[in-house]
Design a protein around this motif. Structure first.
Motif, PDB file in Angstrom:
ATOM      1  N   GLN A 283      44.790  77.350  35.632  1.00 21.14           N
ATOM      2  CA  GLN A 283      43.396  77.429  35.173  1.00 21.14           C
ATOM      3  C   GLN A 283      42.656  78.508  35.970  1.00 21.14           C
ATOM      4  O   GLN A 283      42.766  78.548  37.205  1.00 21.14           O
ATOM      5  CB  GLN A 283      42.692  76.095  35.371  1.00 21.14           C
ATOM      6  CG  GLN A 283      43.257  75.007  34.476  1.00 21.14           C
ATOM      7  CD  GLN A 283      42.436  73.733  34.603  1.00 21.14           C
ATOM      8  OE1 GLN A 283      41.215  73.768  34.714  1.00 21.14           O
ATOM      9  NE2 GLN A 283      43.125  72.604  34.593  1.00 21.14           N
ATOM     10  N   ASN A 284      41.904  79.314  35.249  1.00 21.97           N
ATOM     11  CA  ASN A 284      41.131  80.387  35.871  1.00 21.97           C
ATOM     12  C   ASN A 284      39.917  79.777  36.589  1.00 21.97           C
ATOM     13  O   ASN A 284      38.988  79.283  35.947  1.00 21.97           O
ATOM     14  CB  ASN A 284      40.683  81.338  34.752  1.00 21.97           C
ATOM     15  CG  ASN A 284      39.914  82.527  35.280  1.00 21.97           C
ATOM     16  OD1 ASN A 284      39.428  82.514  36.404  1.00 21.97           O
ATOM     17  ND2 ASN A 284      39.824  83.556  34.451  1.00 21.97           N
ATOM     18  N   ILE A 285      39.933  79.818  37.922  1.00 26.26           N
ATOM     19  CA  ILE A 285      38.887  79.108  38.675  1.00 26.26           C
ATOM     20  C   ILE A 285      37.505  79.744  38.492  1.00 26.26           C
ATOM     21  O   ILE A 285      36.491  79.094  38.722  1.00 26.26           O
ATOM     22  CB  ILE A 285      39.226  78.980  40.185  1.00 26.26           C
ATOM     23  CG1 ILE A 285      39.196  80.340  40.893  1.00 26.26           C
ATOM     24  CG2 ILE A 285      40.556  78.283  40.418  1.00 26.26           C
ATOM     25  CD1 ILE A 285      39.145  80.224  42.418  1.00 26.26           C
TER      26      ILE A 285
ATOM     27  N   LYS B 105      36.340  80.645  35.679  1.00 28.04           N
ATOM     28  CA  LYS B 105      35.766  80.191  34.408  1.00 28.04           C
ATOM     29  C   LYS B 105      35.188  78.783  34.547  1.00 28.04           C
ATOM     30  O   LYS B 105      34.578  78.258  33.630  1.00 28.04           O
ATOM     31  CB  LYS B 105      36.830  80.229  33.311  1.00 28.04           C
ATOM     32  CG  LYS B 105      37.243  81.652  32.981  1.00 28.04           C
ATOM     33  CD  LYS B 105      37.649  81.829  31.534  1.00 28.04           C
ATOM     34  CE  LYS B 105      37.659  83.309  31.208  1.00 28.04           C
ATOM     35  NZ  LYS B 105      38.761  83.672  30.333  1.00 28.04           N
ATOM     36  N   TRP B 106      35.421  78.154  35.680  1.00 35.31           N
ATOM     37  CA  TRP B 106      34.890  76.817  35.908  1.00 35.31           C
ATOM     38  C   TRP B 106      33.403  76.893  36.253  1.00 35.31           C
ATOM     39  O   TRP B 106      32.903  77.931  36.704  1.00 35.31           O
ATOM     40  CB  TRP B 106      35.594  76.154  37.094  1.00 35.31           C
ATOM     41  CG  TRP B 106      37.028  75.786  36.879  1.00 35.31           C
ATOM     42  CD1 TRP B 106      37.699  75.677  35.691  1.00 35.31           C
ATOM     43  CD2 TRP B 106      37.985  75.475  37.911  1.00 35.31           C
ATOM     44  NE1 TRP B 106      39.010  75.315  35.920  1.00 35.31           N
ATOM     45  CE2 TRP B 106      39.209  75.180  37.270  1.00 35.31           C
ATOM     46  CE3 TRP B 106      37.925  75.395  39.309  1.00 35.31           C
ATOM     47  CZ2 TRP B 106      40.359  74.817  37.979  1.00 35.31           C
ATOM     48  CZ3 TRP B 106      39.054  75.041  40.009  1.00 35.31           C
ATOM     49  CH2 TRP B 106      40.253  74.756  39.354  1.00 35.31           C
ATOM     50  N   SER B 107      32.719  75.754  36.108  1.00 40.23           N
ATOM     51  CA  SER B 107      31.328  75.666  36.566  1.00 40.23           C
ATOM     52  C   SER B 107      31.316  75.674  38.100  1.00 40.23           C
ATOM     53  O   SER B 107      32.333  75.397  38.739  1.00 40.23           O
ATOM     54  CB  SER B 107      30.702  74.364  36.073  1.00 40.23           C
ATOM     55  OG  SER B 107      31.370  73.262  36.672  1.00 40.23           O
ATOM     56  N   ASP B 108      30.136  75.958  38.679  1.00 41.07           N
ATOM     57  CA  ASP B 108      30.008  75.922  40.148  1.00 41.07           C
ATOM     58  C   ASP B 108      30.395  74.544  40.680  1.00 41.07           C
ATOM     59  O   ASP B 108      31.023  74.418  41.728  1.00 41.07           O
ATOM     60  CB  ASP B 108      28.564  76.234  40.573  1.00 41.07           C
ATOM     61  CG  ASP B 108      28.236  77.705  40.353  1.00 41.07           C
ATOM     62  OD1 ASP B 108      29.176  78.501  40.129  1.00 41.07           O
ATOM     63  OD2 ASP B 108      27.040  78.052  40.387  1.00 41.07           O
TER      64      ASP B 108
ATOM     65  N   LYS C 205      32.514  72.367  39.382  1.00 44.62           N
ATOM     66  CA  LYS C 205      33.968  72.173  39.362  1.00 44.62           C
ATOM     67  C   LYS C 205      34.640  72.961  40.495  1.00 44.62           C
ATOM     68  O   LYS C 205      35.574  72.480  41.122  1.00 44.62           O
ATOM     69  CB  LYS C 205      34.539  72.578  37.996  1.00 44.62           C
ATOM     70  CG  LYS C 205      35.986  72.173  37.842  1.00 44.62           C
ATOM     71  CD  LYS C 205      36.461  72.081  36.424  1.00 44.62           C
ATOM     72  CE  LYS C 205      37.934  71.662  36.438  1.00 44.62           C
ATOM     73  NZ  LYS C 205      38.602  71.839  35.164  1.00 44.62           N
ATOM     74  N   ARG C 206      34.096  74.167  40.765  1.00 43.29           N
ATOM     75  CA  ARG C 206      34.665  74.952  41.873  1.00 43.29           C
ATOM     76  C   ARG C 206      34.400  74.279  43.220  1.00 43.29           C
ATOM     77  O   ARG C 206      35.233  74.297  44.103  1.00 43.29           O
ATOM     78  CB  ARG C 206      34.122  76.383  41.879  1.00 43.29           C
ATOM     79  CG  ARG C 206      35.067  77.398  41.236  1.00 43.29           C
ATOM     80  CD  ARG C 206      34.724  78.832  41.625  1.00 43.29           C
ATOM     81  NE  ARG C 206      33.334  79.122  41.382  1.00 43.29           N
ATOM     82  CZ  ARG C 206      32.834  79.420  40.180  1.00 43.29           C
ATOM     83  NH1 ARG C 206      33.627  79.495  39.136  1.00 43.29           N
ATOM     84  NH2 ARG C 206      31.545  79.629  40.032  1.00 43.29           N
TER      85      ARG C 206
ATOM     86  N   ARG D 149      34.144  71.087  43.668  1.00 38.30           N
ATOM     87  CA  ARG D 149      35.079  69.945  43.747  1.00 38.30           C
ATOM     88  C   ARG D 149      36.481  70.417  44.125  1.00 38.30           C
ATOM     89  O   ARG D 149      37.190  69.752  44.870  1.00 38.30           O
ATOM     90  CB  ARG D 149      35.140  69.226  42.398  1.00 38.30           C
ATOM     91  CG  ARG D 149      33.902  68.398  42.170  1.00 38.30           C
ATOM     92  CD  ARG D 149      33.990  67.681  40.855  1.00 38.30           C
ATOM     93  NE  ARG D 149      32.804  66.877  40.638  1.00 38.30           N
ATOM     94  CZ  ARG D 149      32.344  66.561  39.444  1.00 38.30           C
ATOM     95  NH1 ARG D 149      32.965  66.960  38.340  1.00 38.30           N
ATOM     96  NH2 ARG D 149      31.265  65.825  39.342  1.00 38.30           N
ATOM     97  N   PHE D 150      36.840  71.575  43.579  1.00 44.14           N
ATOM     98  CA  PHE D 150      38.147  72.179  43.910  1.00 44.14           C
ATOM     99  C   PHE D 150      38.223  72.428  45.425  1.00 44.14           C
ATOM    100  O   PHE D 150      39.223  72.121  46.079  1.00 44.14           O
ATOM    101  CB  PHE D 150      38.260  73.480  43.109  1.00 44.14           C
ATOM    102  CG  PHE D 150      39.359  74.435  43.487  1.00 44.14           C
ATOM    103  CD1 PHE D 150      40.695  74.057  43.458  1.00 44.14           C
ATOM    104  CD2 PHE D 150      39.052  75.755  43.829  1.00 44.14           C
ATOM    105  CE1 PHE D 150      41.708  74.964  43.768  1.00 44.14           C
ATOM    106  CE2 PHE D 150      40.059  76.667  44.135  1.00 44.14           C
ATOM    107  CZ  PHE D 150      41.383  76.271  44.111  1.00 44.14           C
TER     108      PHE D 150
END
Ligand SMILES: Nc1ncnc2c1ncn2[C@@H]1O[C@H](COP(=O)(O)OP(=O)(O)O)[C@@H](O)[C@H]1O
Ligand SMILES: [Mg+2]
Length: 236
Positions: free
Chosen positions: A63-65, A67-70, A72-73, A75-76
């Motif tokens: 998954q392209n990090i 392209k995630w919401s802030d 979600k990033r 949380r990553f």
């Protein structure tokens, strides 16, 4: 697990990273060397999603990090990875135990058995005697082991370590090196280590040097010399 693809980043007119690619699988120790100012911390910042490259991207489990919401990033960063720094970055007003617990508080998947898990982690890292002490009362090596415990409390797949032994003596550096090896072999955690320490190169699965913005593999293992254009991409 991690695919860093064709990263380019400039600050003003200065190109810091030029077309950097690196693939990181599970259970690997990857070393990034390079002079001060070469771009090691910048690359770690991009891998964590804190810094966006001008072009290129980072895939985590395909998954392209970027392209995630802030949210979600972030949380990553909380659960997908752990961070370890040169100056430990522990909270001085919290005990070692509370420092270790801290990232778990923000993780909704933290198990009900977190106390037991931390106590196992503390044993694993040889910290049982000191967990109620404050960082200022700990040695450098103990502080770094507390920081490593905090980095892995949420069971991440990988750790980003930025000059993790930059502030430690030789013997303590060896202890921390052994610890990263145990994290790999016993817990399956990959570590990407930015360092000046040549000692790390010996224990690495792969070692790279960043110079003039380009990443070049420097260890011999399974590595054939390639032309300059081919070395832009390092499939692992
Ligand atoms: N936010 C920023 N703005 C401008 N220049 C920066 C910024 N962050 C880092 N740099 C510059 O980018 C270069 C690479 O920095 P860094 O990644 O910290 O190097 P390293 O970790 O290898 O010592 C340095 O010259 C640094 O001054
Ligand atoms: Mg740095």
């Amino acid at each position: 697990m991690l695919k860093i693809e064709n990263i380019c980043l400039s600050f003003g007119k200065r190109e810091i990273l030029k077309n950097v690619s690196l693939h990181v699988n599970e259970k690997k120790i990857i070393i990034l060397t390079g002079k001060s100012g070469a771009g090691k911390s910048t690359l770690l910042g991009i891998i964590s999603g804190l810094m966006k490259p001008d072009s290129g991207t980072v895939f985590f489990n395909n998954q392209n990090i970027f392209k995630w919401s802030d949210l979600k990033r972030s949380r990553f960063r909380n659960r997908g990875m752990g961070f370890v720094f040169q100056f430990f970055s522990l909270f001085p007003e919290m005990t070692a135990y509370d420092n270790i617990l801290y990232p778990a508080i923000f993780n909704p998947f933290t198990s009900k058995n977190i106390k037991k898990e931390i106590s196992e982690l503390v044993d694993f890292l040889g910290l049982s005697g000191i967990i109620h002490q404050y960082p200022s009362t700990l040695s450098g090596g103990e502080r770094q082991r507390v920081a490593i415990a905090r980095a892995i409390v949420n069971n991440p797949k990988f750790i980003l370590a930025d000059e993790p032994t930059g502030n430690l003596d030789n013997e303590t550096t060896q202890d921390i090196i052994k610890l990263f090896i145990r994290l790999k072999t016993e817990k399956g955690i990959s570590t990407i280590i930015a360092t000046h320490e040549k000692k790390f190169v010996r224990i690495a699965d792969e070692s790279y040097n960043i110079s003039d913005g380009s990443l070049t593999r420097i260890d011999g293992k399974n590595y054939k010399k390639k032309s300059a254009t081919e070395t832009q991409s390092h499939r692992v």
